[in-house]
Structure formats: C-alpha cells, structure tokens
Design an enzyme around this catalytic site. Sequence first.
Site, PDB file in Angstrom:
ATOM      1  N   LYS A 102      -5.080 -12.439  -0.958  1.00 29.04           N
ATOM      2  CA  LYS A 102      -3.930 -13.251  -0.555  1.00 29.04           C
ATOM      3  C   LYS A 102      -4.263 -14.726  -0.801  1.00 29.04           C
ATOM      4  O   LYS A 102      -5.400 -15.155  -0.591  1.00 29.04           O
ATOM      5  CB  LYS A 102      -3.634 -12.995   0.928  1.00 29.04           C
ATOM      6  N   SER A 181       3.838 -11.734   6.076  1.00 25.44           N
ATOM      7  CA  SER A 181       3.662 -12.704   5.013  1.00 25.44           C
ATOM      8  C   SER A 181       2.767 -12.206   3.880  1.00 25.44           C
ATOM      9  O   SER A 181       2.793 -12.777   2.792  1.00 25.44           O
ATOM     10  CB  SER A 181       3.075 -14.009   5.583  1.00 25.44           C
ATOM     11  N   SER A 205       1.737  -9.675   9.891  1.00 26.75           N
ATOM     12  CA  SER A 205       1.736 -10.006   8.460  1.00 26.75           C
ATOM     13  C   SER A 205       0.956  -9.049   7.570  1.00 26.75           C
ATOM     14  O   SER A 205       1.089  -9.114   6.346  1.00 26.75           O
ATOM     15  CB  SER A 205       1.224 -11.430   8.249  1.00 26.75           C
TER      16      SER A 205
END
Length: 501
Positions: A102, A181, A205
Amino acid sequence: MAWLRLQAVAAVLALLAAAGVTHSFEFHEATVDAIQLGFRNGSLTSAALVRFYLDQIRRMNPLLHAVIEVNPDALRQAARADAERRRGMATGALHGVPVLLKDNIATCDALNTTAGSLALLGSVVKRDAGVAARLRRAGAVVLGKASLSEWANFRNVHNGWSARGGQTRNPYVLSSDPCGSSSGSGVAAAANMAAVTLGTETDGSILCPSSFNSVVGIKPTVGLTSRAGVVPITPRQDSVGPMCRTVSDAVHVLDAIVGYDKLDAAATRTASKYIPRGGYLQFLKKDGLKGKRIGVPNEFFQGVGEKQMRVYKQHLATIRKHGAVVIENLDIATGRQDIVSNEWTAMLTEFKLSINEYLADLSYSPVHSLAGIIAFNKAHPIEERLKDFGQQNLILAQNTNGIGHVERAWIRLLKKLSANGLEKMMKEQQLDAIVAPEHYASNHLAIGGHPGIVVPAGYNEKGVPFGICFGGLQGYEPRLIEMAYAFEQATEVRRPPMFKP
Ligand SMILES: *[C@@H]1O[C@H](CO)[C@@H](O)[C@H](O)[C@H]1NC(C)=O
Ligand SMILES: *[C@@H]1O[C@H](CO)[C@@H](O)[C@H](O)[C@H]1NC(C)=O
C-alpha cells in the site's frame, strides 16, 4: 546396466507424457506454496513470476487503477533472488515472491511513498518502513505500490480514489465499490496483479476491501506489526497486515512482517509477547474449528440483506458441523454508534500529531506539516478533486491542539467502551472469536487494538463479493487463523474475478 537405466528413463518420460505433465507453471491464482514448489522443481523463476505480474498490471491497471507505481528494480531483485536460490541461499517462504505494498508504506528506493496524495510526491524517506525492511530480509521482491483512498475519512474518500492512483475499481463488478482505504491492495490481490499484498487498517481499511474484493485480510493486533515508516492516522489503532488470495498466503506474509522494531518500540515490544514460537503456519489446521466457542452478536447482522443472511446462516451451520460451539443472539453492551463518534474526536487530534511527526522525519518533502497538505490541496483543487471530497476534516484535525485533559478523557472513554463492550462479552461467554459480516466488527476491534481476519463468504445477486470476519481479543491470531483456515477449506468460496460491468 546402461540399457536398464535408459529403459527406466524412457518409462518415466512415458509416464510424464501420459499424465499430460507440461512442466509449465500455472501463474493464475498461484499460492505462495505453489510458487515455492515451482522454484524447487525448476518450472518457475522469480524473474518469470515478476514478468507475469508486470504484464497483468500493464493489461489490467488501466481498468482497475489498483497500482500507483511499479518498481523499476523489481526484475533485478528477482534475478538476485534466482541467483541466491541457485547458490542454495534461498530461505523462507517469501524468498523471490513479488509483494505489492500500500502506498502509505515507505520504501527507501526508486518508489515514491505518497499515501496517494500529490502533496507527498517527491518526498524522500530516510529508510524502509519496518515491515518493508522485514520483507526485504525475507528475500521478497518489492513489486510496487498499491493505490488507496486518499486520506480516507479525513477527505471523505471511502471508495478507493486518490489523486495519484485515480478511481480503483472492483474486479468482480466494475461499477461497485471496492471499499477502502486499502482498495488497491485488495483489488490487486483479487485480480492476480501481485502474489501477495500489504494493507493497513485504522478502522476497517483491511477488513472492508478484503470483504468487497473476495480476498483474505488479516488485521493484526495493534503493535504486532511495526508502524514505523507508515503514513499514519493514529498509533492507538493503526496496524499493517496482509491481503491475499488464501489464508495460507496471508499467514506466510504475517510470519514475515511481525516482530519488534526499535522505531515503534513500545507497541511492538508489548505485542511481541503474542508471537508464538515457531510462527503462525502451525495454525493452518483443517480441523481448526473443532472445540472453538464462536459468538454471533446480533448488532452486526442487522441490516444484512435476505440472501446474504441466508448464506451466513449456512456458514454458521457449516461452522457447527466442523465442531465449533456457535452461540447466537449475543449483545454487546457498547453500540457501534457510541464508538464511532468518540473515536473520531480522538482521531482528529492524534492524526495531526502523527502526520506532522511522519513529515518531520522525511529527509526531503515538499510539505512539512498538515497545514502544508491543506495548503497544497487548496492550491491544486482540480487534481485533488476538492469539490467532490473536500478537506473539512483535515481542517478540523489542523484545528486541534494536542493531547490535553479533554483528549485523554476521550481516550480513556474508548478504552472503557472496549472493556465494557466486546472484551466483557467475549470473556463472559468464554469466546474464542466473534463472527461478523464483512467489516462490521471493525469499530469494536479498532478501539481495543484487537485482531480480525476476513475470509471470502459469498457473492450477492449482482456478483459483488462479501466476506465473513472472525474477530478476537489482542493476541488471538493463532486461534483466529485456525478458524479462518478451517472455514476456508470447508467452504472454498473464493473464485477469480469476472469483471462484470
Ligand atoms: C512444479 O510445481 C508446480 C506447482 O507449483 C506444478 O504446477 C508443475 O507442474 C511442477 N513441474 C514439474 C516439472 O514437476
Ligand atoms: C516517483 O515520482 C517521480 C516524480 O516526482 C517520478 O518521476 C518517478 O517516476 C516516480 N517513481 C516511480 C518508480 O514511479
């Protein structure tokens, strides 16, 4: 003698031909175990694997927007891994395996670390994030950076949009929400754009995008994985964890990233007592549900659609059939709504402190503070889509003034909400886990620093995936892995994405 040997070789060749063995490695849906087997039997190299994923990214990223950057050094890293293996120096399950991170997880290499925001483009980190350093020591190949919801709740981006990455899409149903997210990580894992991926969670997330993209996500106990070098929200809740196609893959990644880090000393020291001797692989047990006490809190299942509810009921029956005691109709004294408002208030203050600390530790950055990020967005309203996503919450955070009397009281209240809520119920009922649809348990898990694992559970009428979450108390990873793995093996729900409109 020679003739006999020749005959034996011929016989083996004939057998192989009859079995239709082509010696070729099946890249699609490849697991870490299959990859290691491929390395050992000579049907696969790390370089070939990296070329496969780069090709997948090239073909699918224009549609899915899951990857922000690919690592120009990935093929070189793969070649080095292959050379090490030839010299017998390859150790560990992730050696030579391409990992996508990420974009809030720092790497000290050609890749930028920007949390998807143009404001951080060009910033230079002093070192790899703690988890990235561990992956490198394990011999993994850093494939690139995954897109994410830019500043998440702080800019009301819940669906995987970022200025740098664009709009991440769900590979099952392109028009449906990939959730955030860690959307890019979930989508990339689902669509075979990487072998394994890392996401991060503050509240939901990892669990939510794992659920929406039919992958396995582990949100570890806070502090089990280092947060050093990760663009933060709050150290009280932030956690880094794997998002992969199988429980086994996720556990291989977890094994590689847990442990003490002097740059996140207090939390990782406290949580490292939970790391079992011999690691987490030993908990991949087919009979892992046997004898477990699993609670089903009512609250989580309210509002779940009829068809989805039927599927969950079937799953509970399966869980029972595999020897678990399922206790339904439980009530948690703390409601999700109590948590959300109080959590948010604390988070505004904590975010300002943590992001400023992160920015101060960069060796170069175009922005040096939260105020700088806000000013940058104001100066770039089109690229940062200020009209659609705003930045009122970034401004609210900027207007906070550190942890004082009032803030300490909020944080105490959150601890109390957890102690009197999920923790009390789990202890009273002597539960090994609670189950919840999708990410609905994330608030309870977040405020207590508790772990959760999402496993694919089904697909709705439109083909949109949904998951089931096994959640527990701090340090419960071993038993959660047992249950998640046994459930996955019993149900085998996951299928590759269909790219429906
Ligand atoms: C090597 O192992 C992989 C599984 O990872 C398999 O698909 C392949 O057929 C095997 N090849 C040989 C030559 O045994
Ligand atoms: C990092 O960002 C710079 C722009 O600042 C860009 O030129 C470079 O290609 C990016 N790196 C990668 C690996 O994409």
